[in-house]
Design a protein around this motif. Structure first.
Motif, short mmCIF file in Angstrom:
data_model
loop_
_atom_site.label_atom_id
_atom_site.label_comp_id
_atom_site.label_asym_id
_atom_site.label_seq_id
_atom_site.Cartn_x
_atom_site.Cartn_y
_atom_site.Cartn_z
N CYS A 1 0.87 -1.18 0.00
CA CYS A 1 0.00 0.00 0.00
C CYS A 1 0.91 1.24 0.00
O CYS A 1 1.96 1.25 0.63
CB CYS A 1 -0.87 -0.02 1.25
N TRP A 2 0.53 2.27 -0.72
CA TRP A 2 1.36 3.48 -0.85
C TRP A 2 1.42 4.26 0.45
O TRP A 2 0.40 4.60 1.06
CB TRP A 2 0.83 4.38 -1.94
N VAL A 3 2.62 4.52 0.90
CA VAL A 3 2.95 5.44 1.98
C VAL A 3 4.17 6.18 1.48
O VAL A 3 5.05 5.59 0.87
CB VAL A 3 3.24 4.71 3.31
N LYS A 4 4.26 7.49 1.72
CA LYS A 4 5.31 8.29 1.07
C LYS A 4 6.74 7.91 1.44
O LYS A 4 7.66 8.22 0.71
CB LYS A 4 5.10 9.77 1.33
N ASP A 5 6.93 7.24 2.57
CA ASP A 5 8.29 6.85 2.95
C ASP A 5 8.28 5.44 3.53
O ASP A 5 7.25 4.78 3.57
CB ASP A 5 8.89 7.85 3.94
N TYR A 6 9.42 4.99 3.98
CA TYR A 6 9.55 3.63 4.51
C TYR A 6 9.38 3.55 6.02
O TYR A 6 9.49 2.48 6.60
CB TYR A 6 10.90 3.04 4.12
N GLN A 7 9.10 4.67 6.65
CA GLN A 7 8.93 4.67 8.11
C GLN A 7 7.74 3.78 8.49
O GLN A 7 6.65 3.91 7.94
CB GLN A 7 8.70 6.10 8.60
N GLY A 8 7.96 2.84 9.38
CA GLY A 8 6.92 1.93 9.82
C GLY A 8 6.71 0.72 8.90
O GLY A 8 5.82 -0.08 9.15
N GLU B 1 0.62 -3.82 4.17
CA GLU B 1 -0.81 -3.97 3.93
C GLU B 1 -1.56 -3.11 4.93
O GLU B 1 -1.36 -3.25 6.14
CB GLU B 1 -1.22 -5.43 4.04
N LEU B 2 -2.40 -2.22 4.43
CA LEU B 2 -3.19 -1.34 5.28
C LEU B 2 -4.67 -1.50 4.95
O LEU B 2 -5.02 -1.71 3.79
CB LEU B 2 -2.77 0.12 5.07
N PRO B 3 -5.54 -1.39 5.96
CA PRO B 3 -6.97 -1.49 5.67
C PRO B 3 -7.43 -0.34 4.77
O PRO B 3 -6.91 0.78 4.88
CB PRO B 3 -7.63 -1.42 7.05
N ASN B 4 -8.36 -0.61 3.90
CA ASN B 4 -8.93 0.40 2.99
C ASN B 4 -7.89 1.08 2.11
O ASN B 4 -8.01 2.27 1.80
CB ASN B 4 -9.72 1.45 3.78
#
Length: 76
Positions: A12-19, A28-31
């Motif tokens: 799932c897209w997140v702007k950086d690799y943090q977390g 994998e994130l809900p929704n």
């Protein structure tokens, strides 16, 4: 494998690799509405044509320069 199509991955897209998972598993994130695209396609300029290139796109949209590669996890 760059220059053909940008490859959809399971993250799932997140702007950086943090977390991000440290074990190499997909994020994998809900929704989740946008997924990561890796590498560049024949439609991109040269700055995208590297395997480390990372972008995102809405999961409900299909585009001629987006594709995927089927991979199987190795079992130890």
């Amino acid at each position: 494998m760059t220059g053909s199509v940008s490859q959809w991955v399971a993250d799932c897209w997140v702007k950086d690799y943090q977390g991000a998972p440290r074990n190499g598993a997909a994020r994998e994130l809900p929704n989740c509405r946008q997924y990561v695209l890796r590498g560049g396609s024949w439609r991109n300029d040269a700055s995208y044509l590297r395997s480390a290139s990372r972008d995102h796109y809405d999961k409900g949209v299909r585009y001629v320069s987006h594709g995927f590669r089927v991979a199987r996890a190795r079992s130890n």
